[in-house]
Design an enzyme around this catalytic site. Structure first.
Site, short mmCIF file in Angstrom:
data_model
loop_
_atom_site.label_atom_id
_atom_site.label_comp_id
_atom_site.label_asym_id
_atom_site.label_seq_id
_atom_site.Cartn_x
_atom_site.Cartn_y
_atom_site.Cartn_z
N GLY A 176 -0.97 4.30 6.68
CA GLY A 176 -2.31 4.27 5.78
C GLY A 176 -3.18 5.49 6.04
O GLY A 176 -4.31 5.33 6.11
N SER A 177 -2.57 6.64 6.33
CA SER A 177 -3.51 7.78 6.66
C SER A 177 -4.48 8.19 5.37
O SER A 177 -5.66 8.29 5.64
CB SER A 177 -2.77 9.26 6.98
OG SER A 177 -2.72 10.05 5.97
N ASP A 180 -3.26 -1.42 1.66
CA ASP A 180 -3.91 -0.29 2.60
C ASP A 180 -5.41 -0.27 2.85
O ASP A 180 -5.86 -0.35 3.73
CB ASP A 180 -3.32 0.93 2.35
CG ASP A 180 -1.70 1.06 2.63
OD1 ASP A 180 -1.21 0.13 2.63
OD2 ASP A 180 -1.26 2.47 2.65
N ALA A 191 -5.69 6.03 3.06
CA ALA A 191 -6.74 4.96 3.07
C ALA A 191 -7.64 5.24 3.99
O ALA A 191 -8.85 5.03 4.06
CB ALA A 191 -6.37 3.56 3.28
N ALA A 192 -7.39 5.54 5.37
CA ALA A 192 -8.17 5.73 6.52
C ALA A 192 -9.07 6.86 6.37
O ALA A 192 -10.35 6.81 6.72
CB ALA A 192 -7.26 5.95 7.79
N GLY A 204 3.64 5.83 6.29
CA GLY A 204 3.44 4.27 6.30
C GLY A 204 2.42 3.73 7.21
O GLY A 204 2.27 2.60 7.36
N PRO A 221 -0.43 10.42 11.19
CA PRO A 221 0.57 11.34 10.42
C PRO A 221 0.84 10.71 8.95
O PRO A 221 0.51 9.52 8.45
CB PRO A 221 2.06 10.75 10.87
CG PRO A 221 1.70 9.58 11.99
CD PRO A 221 0.27 9.40 12.18
O1 PMV Z 1 1.49 3.24 2.19
P1 PMV Z 1 2.60 2.65 2.74
O2 PMV Z 1 3.86 3.40 2.70
O3 PMV Z 1 2.26 1.86 4.10
O4 PMV Z 1 3.16 1.31 1.69
C1 PMV Z 1 2.33 0.62 0.95
C2 PMV Z 1 3.15 -0.65 0.65
C3 PMV Z 1 3.72 -0.75 -0.81
O5 PMV Z 1 3.75 -2.25 -0.80
C4 PMV Z 1 5.05 -0.14 -0.58
C5 PMV Z 1 2.83 -0.24 -1.68
C6 PMV Z 1 1.69 -0.99 -2.00
O6 PMV Z 1 0.74 -0.38 -2.81
O7 PMV Z 1 1.63 -2.10 -1.71
#
Ligand code: PMV
Length: 325
Positions: free
Chosen positions: A119-120, A164, A122-123, A117, A113
């Site tokens: 990691g969509s 991520d 980055a993946a 949070g 999704p």
């Molecule tokens: O991508 P998310 O929503 O899992 O958030 C990343 C984590 C944060 O610490 C909030 C941002 C970061 O760049 O590390």
């Protein structure tokens, strides 16, 4: 320039007709989100129940990107310079010493999704970089893939810590400090997590910017909160490596309280965290940027079903079960 890349550029030699394919997992942050942006350690693990996949089919008239899940299909050169997939393609071409990629079609799919949070972004970028590297005959190790994906993360998140892209590209539990090589975490005893979605997407960029503004107003107070989160991440790493995962529960609950104090929780997240605790989870916390997205609950084989039912009852739109090992 790689041999394959040179052949492609000069139109000599065997042009690959094989389809290149790659995947990348989702991820969750166990401890230390937000504080990690300020140099504190954080822990993250891959979540293989959801994943992104990329397929590159050589040929055609130019380089096309099919973002299948978004219903978009476009030529690389038509994408805005801020498009993370365009950036991924340009970076791979650069690394291979090519002015541009050969004609091909890059198709992307993801079951992760968006903006929750997991990691969509980055993946998807990791899968794309891996498949494109195959296309041009470039061998990239996990650290190199991670470094390229980090560049695309900057377009999405502004000032990402890099956690991520690191956990997704390395595809293993990591202890991460911004700007340093990640340390793999040895999970001495596997443990179970439920990952529950509030159903409310929440772009990380926004909460990161809000925390930054609050930090600028009260740097000492926020620094203390970040240090406390960093200490929790350090303790958690020791417990995971010592084979005492049940003791992570109170640390999760404390980390959630710190994230509430930072202002990145929400009524929905707090409701799910409370419901998990009441149903017997060992601990629970929001995960990632916050305000929406997902939360985690640490469960045992005995408590799992009851906690999952309680999470759904409290409004979770999806619950993923994952084993950290
Ligand atoms: O991508 P998310 O929503 O899992 O958030 C990343 C984590 C944060 O610490 C909030 C941002 C970061 O760049 O590390």
């Amino acid at each position: 320039m790689t041999n394959a890349a040179r052949d492609l550029e000069h139109g000599v030699g065997p042009v690959p007709v094989t389809v290149c394919q790659a995947t990348a997992p989702g991820k969750v942050i166990l401890f230390g989100e937000h504080a990690v942006v300020y140099g504190q350690p954080a822990l993250a693990v891959p979540v293989r129940q959801v994943h992104a996949s990329a397929t590159v089919t050589p040929g055609g008239d130019s380089f096309w990107i099919d973002a299948t899940d978004l219903g978009r299909s476009y030529r690389l050169e038509e994408a805005s310079p801020g498009d993370p997939l365009r950036r991924a393609a340009e970076l791979v071409a650069e690394r291979a010493g090519l002015a541009r990629l050969p004609a091909a079609r890059l198709s992307l799919r993801s079951t992760i999704p968006i903006a929750s949070g997991l990691g969509s972004g980055a993946a998807v970028a990791t899968a794309a970089v891996r498949a494109l590297a195959q296309l041009v005959g470039l061998a990239l190790d996990a650290a190199e893939v991670s470094a390229l994906v980090f560049e695309t993360e900057k377009l999405l998140h502004g000032t990402p810590s890099g956690i991520d892209n690191t956990v997704v590209a390395f595809d293993q539990p990591v202890y991460f400090v911004k700007g340093q090589a990640p340390l793999p975490v040895r999970v001495a005893r596997p443990f179970q997590l439920l990952i529950a979605d509030t159903g409310r997407p929440s772009p990380t960029k926004i909460t990161v910017a809000e925390v930054r503004a609050a930090y600028d107003r009260e740097p000492e107070r926020y620094e203390r909160l970040f240090v406390a989160a960093g200490q929790i991440a350090q303790q958690a790493r020791r417990l995971i490596e010592a084979g005492e995962p049940d003791a992570l529960g109170p640390l999760m609950t404390n980390n959630h309280l710190l994230l509430q104090t930072l202002g990145v929780s929400s009524p929905e997240l707090d409701r799910l965290v409370a419901a998990a605790g009441q149903a017997g989870a060992l601990g629970a916390k929001l995960s990632g940027g916050g305000r929406g997205g997902n939360m985690l609950a640490l469960v045992t084989p005995e408590s799992k079903a009851g906690v999952e039912a309680a999470l759904r009852e409290a409004g979770a739109v999806r619950v993923i079960h994952t084993l950290v090992e």
